[in-house]
Design a protein around this motif. Structure first.
Motif, PDB file in Angstrom:
ATOM      1  N   ASP A 124     -12.090  12.999 -28.856  1.00 34.58           N
ATOM      2  CA  ASP A 124     -12.616  13.685 -30.035  1.00 34.58           C
ATOM      3  C   ASP A 124     -11.658  14.792 -30.466  1.00 34.58           C
ATOM      4  O   ASP A 124     -11.356  14.941 -31.655  1.00 34.58           O
ATOM      5  CB  ASP A 124     -14.002  14.257 -29.740  1.00 34.58           C
ATOM      6  CG  ASP A 124     -14.756  14.640 -30.991  1.00 34.58           C
ATOM      7  OD1 ASP A 124     -14.790  13.839 -31.950  1.00 34.58           O
ATOM      8  OD2 ASP A 124     -15.315  15.751 -31.024  1.00 34.58           O
ATOM      9  N   SER A 125     -11.146  15.554 -29.503  1.00 38.23           N
ATOM     10  CA  SER A 125     -10.185  16.615 -29.810  1.00 38.23           C
ATOM     11  C   SER A 125      -8.904  16.045 -30.419  1.00 38.23           C
ATOM     12  O   SER A 125      -8.339  16.618 -31.349  1.00 38.23           O
ATOM     13  CB  SER A 125      -9.843  17.411 -28.543  1.00 38.23           C
ATOM     14  OG  SER A 125     -10.978  18.081 -28.064  1.00 38.23           O
TER      15      SER A 125
ATOM     16  N   ALA B 223     -11.994  14.619 -24.947  1.00 41.27           N
ATOM     17  CA  ALA B 223     -10.545  14.686 -25.163  1.00 41.27           C
ATOM     18  C   ALA B 223     -10.143  13.818 -26.356  1.00 41.27           C
ATOM     19  O   ALA B 223      -9.322  14.226 -27.186  1.00 41.27           O
ATOM     20  CB  ALA B 223      -9.797  14.245 -23.910  1.00 41.27           C
TER      21      ALA B 223
ATOM     22  N   GLY C  43     -18.624  18.504 -32.215  1.00 47.97           N
ATOM     23  CA  GLY C  43     -18.580  19.713 -31.423  1.00 47.97           C
ATOM     24  C   GLY C  43     -19.834  20.108 -30.887  1.00 47.97           C
ATOM     25  O   GLY C  43     -20.454  20.761 -30.314  1.00 47.97           O
TER      26      GLY C  43
ATOM     27  N   THR D 126     -16.763   9.737 -30.479  1.00 45.60           N
ATOM     28  CA  THR D 126     -16.137  10.652 -31.442  1.00 45.60           C
ATOM     29  C   THR D 126     -16.895  10.617 -32.758  1.00 45.60           C
ATOM     30  O   THR D 126     -17.815   9.828 -32.945  1.00 45.60           O
ATOM     31  CB  THR D 126     -14.664  10.271 -31.709  1.00 45.60           C
ATOM     32  OG1 THR D 126     -14.626   9.066 -32.464  1.00 45.60           O
ATOM     33  CG2 THR D 126     -13.872  10.117 -30.422  1.00 45.60           C
TER      34      THR D 126
ATOM     35  N   ALA E 208      -4.543  19.874 -28.046  1.00 44.67           N
ATOM     36  CA  ALA E 208      -5.980  19.738 -28.306  1.00 44.67           C
ATOM     37  C   ALA E 208      -6.800  19.612 -27.034  1.00 44.67           C
ATOM     38  O   ALA E 208      -7.990  19.928 -27.036  1.00 44.67           O
ATOM     39  CB  ALA E 208      -6.238  18.537 -29.216  1.00 44.67           C
ATOM     40  N   SER E 209      -6.178  19.154 -25.936  1.00 46.52           N
ATOM     41  CA  SER E 209      -6.929  18.963 -24.695  1.00 46.52           C
ATOM     42  C   SER E 209      -5.980  19.012 -23.495  1.00 46.52           C
ATOM     43  O   SER E 209      -4.896  18.429 -23.548  1.00 46.52           O
ATOM     44  CB  SER E 209      -7.649  17.619 -24.707  1.00 46.52           C
ATOM     45  OG  SER E 209      -8.246  17.361 -23.449  1.00 46.52           O
TER      46      SER E 209
END
Length: 150
Positions: A85-86, A83, A150, A123, A48-49
């Motif tokens: 949040d991902s 990161a 996003g 987030t 994801a990051s």
């Protein structure tokens, strides 16, 4: 005859419930082994990051609560909100329904636990609680209802 059919039907319902209750668990009746399921979750979060050097997954039961434990090993000395949040989005999509709560910690490249409270506020997760400044407790329902920023 009716009584016997009723007992058979009742037995079938109980068997279905018993098997269905295990279907979402790692190592349950769906044939997925515990380690394989955790590897899939870890890979999803890690991918994801680029900020994540590694992701470690484990589980624990605390009373009646089934916990998924997630350690985010960072490439640097901080955890950027993007990161995290991902990671939350990846967890949202990959955590099996059998878990009630996700506990998250982040560790720097220097092996220091990182404060999560500030980055977690960035987030889209509502309903989290901080066990301490470095450990977040997030109900799986909160992940599922997460706003996508996003």
């Amino acid at each position: 005859m009716v009584n016997r059919l009723g007992k058979v039907a009742f037995g079938a319902v109980l068997a279905t419930l018993a098997l269905g209750g295990c279907a979402g668990l790692p190592g349950g009746s769906d044939g997925v082994r515990h380690d394989e399921a955790f590897d899939v979750i870890a890979a999803a979060v890690r991918d994801a990051s680029p900020e994540f050097a590694d992701v470690r997954i484990d589980d624990r039961v605390d009373g009646a609560v089934s916990l998924l434990l997630v350690e985010l090993d960072m490439t640097g000395d901080e955890i950027p909100g993007a990161a995290l949040d991902s990671a939350m989005l990846a967890l949202r999509q990959s955590v099996p329904d059998a878990f009630d709560e996700v506990r998250v910690v982040a560790v720097s490249a220097d092996d220091e636990e990182l404060e999560l409270e500030g980055p977690l506020r960035q987030t889209g997760v509502d309903g989290e609680s901080m066990i301490d400044p470095v450990t977040a407790s997030i109900p799986v329902d909160a992940l599922r209802d997460m706003r996508i920023l996003g």
